[in-house]
Scaffold this active site. Structure first.
Site, PDB file in Angstrom:
ATOM      1  N   ASP A  40       8.129   2.690  -1.908  1.00 50.45           N
ATOM      2  CA  ASP A  40       7.064   2.066  -2.811  1.00 50.45           C
ATOM      3  C   ASP A  40       6.318   3.121  -3.365  1.00 50.45           C
ATOM      4  O   ASP A  40       6.362   3.259  -4.632  1.00 50.45           O
ATOM      5  CB  ASP A  40       6.134   1.019  -2.189  1.00 50.45           C
ATOM      6  CG  ASP A  40       5.292   1.187  -1.179  1.00 50.45           C
ATOM      7  OD1 ASP A  40       5.353   2.323  -0.720  1.00 50.45           O
ATOM      8  OD2 ASP A  40       4.430   0.406  -0.476  1.00 50.45           O
ATOM      9  N   GLY A 127       1.174  -3.327  11.540  1.00 47.36           N
ATOM     10  CA  GLY A 127       2.024  -3.069  10.595  1.00 47.36           C
ATOM     11  C   GLY A 127       2.583  -4.320   9.867  1.00 47.36           C
ATOM     12  O   GLY A 127       3.665  -4.515   9.230  1.00 47.36           O
ATOM     13  N   SER A 130      -2.223  -7.336   7.805  1.00 53.68           N
ATOM     14  CA  SER A 130      -3.371  -7.984   7.870  1.00 53.68           C
ATOM     15  C   SER A 130      -4.223  -7.584   6.782  1.00 53.68           C
ATOM     16  O   SER A 130      -4.810  -8.467   6.187  1.00 53.68           O
ATOM     17  CB  SER A 130      -3.965  -8.128   9.175  1.00 53.68           C
ATOM     18  OG  SER A 130      -4.319  -6.808   9.498  1.00 53.68           O
ATOM     19  N   ASP A 175       2.687  -4.217  -0.052  1.00 49.03           N
ATOM     20  CA  ASP A 175       2.092  -4.972   0.777  1.00 49.03           C
ATOM     21  C   ASP A 175       1.381  -6.031  -0.050  1.00 49.03           C
ATOM     22  O   ASP A 175       1.721  -7.466   0.173  1.00 49.03           O
ATOM     23  CB  ASP A 175       1.200  -4.466   1.701  1.00 49.03           C
ATOM     24  CG  ASP A 175       1.914  -3.538   2.638  1.00 49.03           C
ATOM     25  OD1 ASP A 175       3.264  -3.394   2.755  1.00 49.03           O
ATOM     26  OD2 ASP A 175       1.292  -2.826   3.354  1.00 49.03           O
ATOM     27  N   TYR A 224       1.478   9.547   7.610  1.00 51.62           N
ATOM     28  CA  TYR A 224       1.794   8.666   6.512  1.00 51.62           C
ATOM     29  C   TYR A 224       1.214   9.534   5.271  1.00 51.62           C
ATOM     30  O   TYR A 224       2.065   9.573   4.355  1.00 51.62           O
ATOM     31  CB  TYR A 224       0.818   7.454   6.184  1.00 51.62           C
ATOM     32  CG  TYR A 224       1.259   6.434   5.485  1.00 51.62           C
ATOM     33  CD1 TYR A 224       2.373   5.479   5.312  1.00 51.62           C
ATOM     34  CD2 TYR A 224       0.519   6.417   3.976  1.00 51.62           C
ATOM     35  CE1 TYR A 224       2.730   4.871   4.374  1.00 51.62           C
ATOM     36  CE2 TYR A 224       0.885   5.920   3.203  1.00 51.62           C
ATOM     37  CZ  TYR A 224       1.874   4.842   3.126  1.00 51.62           C
ATOM     38  OH  TYR A 224       2.097   4.005   2.078  1.00 51.62           O
TER      39      TYR A 224
HETATM   40  C1  GLA Z   1       2.837   0.917   4.816  1.00 48.52           C
HETATM   41  C2  GLA Z   1       2.102   0.859   3.445  1.00 48.52           C
HETATM   42  C3  GLA Z   1       3.214   0.414   2.329  1.00 48.52           C
HETATM   43  C4  GLA Z   1       4.516   1.159   2.497  1.00 48.52           C
HETATM   44  C5  GLA Z   1       4.917   1.280   4.006  1.00 48.52           C
HETATM   45  C6  GLA Z   1       6.212   2.003   4.158  1.00 48.52           C
HETATM   46  O1  GLA Z   1       3.035  -0.734   5.265  1.00 48.52           O
HETATM   47  O2  GLA Z   1       0.926   0.040   3.231  1.00 48.52           O
HETATM   48  O3  GLA Z   1       2.576   0.647   1.112  1.00 48.52           O
HETATM   49  O4  GLA Z   1       4.434   2.636   1.943  1.00 48.52           O
HETATM   50  O5  GLA Z   1       3.886   1.593   4.808  1.00 48.52           O
HETATM   51  O6  GLA Z   1       7.307   1.248   3.466  1.00 48.52           O
END
Ligand code: GLA
Length: 349
Positions: A40, A127, A130, A175, A224
């Site tokens: 994303d 994950g 929420s 998300d 991340y």
């Molecule tokens: C987390 C982030 C999303 C996306 C995923 C990995 O959930 O909130 O924006 O980057 O990791 O796909």
């Protein structure tokens, strides 16, 4: 399990007992990502689906500029003065409410104060988003109590900004977008560059089964941000020779093969994951349209391998759940879902 109607009534009754008024209730779902991981923020393709766990926000308007937010999950009430010059995050659940309120105000929505009661059953820190569900439900509640219409695309963008600028997590748009637009029984394929999306049917022959490792490794948020930085570094290097490259979305496998030597080996592998993952999402959408679940499942398995080996965001617990699931008869596919280093696997069964 409580029915949705019973949950609604419970939210209203708890609110009445706390604030003495009868509220309206807004609800936003958590999500699972079927395929398209860490694409994303590279302006690529994702395919999440909304799930049957939600955050509920019961709300009434106030005549001042205060938000009184009561979380039944944390048994805590927080007061936010929207007129204060000193609004800042506290590393607390209320940062998500504060964040979306600040972004709405900054984008020209003059909010009224509100009494808010937050309920929910999206597992926290697993994950399953929420936090996005809390932001989206709060955004709906704040706009509605202020008498303003909701533009879902704008709300999703503001939720992402709330996370980036207030909470301090550099997440992408996936998300909040699926929390705003997800539909029952369908996966949502989103182009994170154009924000165009397609709802794809998930055949009723298949069930989506989420397995929770119940672990959260401390690496999760730091790594991340490191992955994001590595992708940005790759774009900087590659765009010197390929000026049309604005994001990894614009790089092909042939481009990558041509410029391998200019990238650090780990950065090369991050790129290979992102490029192949975008291709897998396109193929997975085709497979869903043709109801080819075995193919969809194979692509999920390839996605997991790529996340484990090239992107290096899996962990032993996620790998074990995937390995065990893949051996079960009736399982089409299994992979980690979300940012990694914790949380859940998604299984198409
Ligand atoms: C987390 C982030 C999303 C996306 C995923 C990995 O959930 O909130 O924006 O980057 O990791 O796909």
């Amino acid at each position: 399990m409580m029915t949705e109607k019973a949950k609604l009534q419970e939210a209203q009754e708890q609110f009445k007992a706390r604030f003495g008024q009868w509220p309206r209730v807004y609800r936003a779902p958590g999500r699972v990502n079927l395929i398209g991981e860490h694409t994303d923020y590279n302006e690529g393709l994702v395919m999440p689906a909304a799930i049957q766990f939600h955050v509920w926000v019961a709300a009434t308007a106030r005549n001042d500029h205060k938000l009184l937010a009561h979380s039944t999950i944390f048994s805590e009430i927080v007061e936010i003065d929207l007129q204060s010059q000193d609004l800042r995050p506290k590393n607390h659940w209320s940062d998500y409410v504060l964040g979306i309120a600040m972004m709405l105000e900054q984008s020209g929505h003059a909010l009224r104060g509100a009494n808010l009661m937050i309920l929910g059953d999206v597992p926290i820190g697993s994950g399953l988003s929420s936090s996005a569900a809390l932001e989206v439900a709060s955004g709906f509640a704040l706009l509605a109590t202020s008498g303003m219409p909701v533009d879902r695309t704008e709300l999703a963008k503001l939720c992402q900004r709330a996370e980036n600028e207030v909470v301090g997590a550099r997440v992408g748009i996936m998300d909040p977008f699926v929390s705003c637009f997800g539909c029952s029984g369908q996966a949502l394929m989103l182009d994170c560059r154009t924000l165009q999306y397609d709802l794809l049917p998930v055949s009723s022959e298949a069930q989506l089964v989420i397995c929770n490792t119940m672990v959260k490794h401390s690496l999760a948020s730091g790594e991340y941000n490191t992955r994001r930085a590595e992708c940005e570094e790759a774009v900087r290097v590659l765009s010197r020779c390929l000026p049309h490259v604005r994001a990894l979305r614009d790089v092909t496998l042939a481009d990558l093969a041509h410029h391998t030597g200019e990238l650090q080996p780990s950065v090369y592998r991050r790129c290979r994951h992102v490029i192949t993952e975008n291709l897998r999402v396109t193929d997975a959408a085709d497979a869903l349209r043709k109801n080819d679940l075995p193919k969809f499942g194979r692509l999920m398995g390839e996605s997991h391998c790529s996340l484990r080996q090239d992107y290096e965001v899996s962990c032993a617990e996620l790998d074990l759940l995937v390995e065990l699931a893949q051996k079960q008869p009736g399982v089409y596919g299994s992979r980690m879902t979300g940012g990694g280093f914790r949380g859940c696997t998604i299984n198409v069964v």
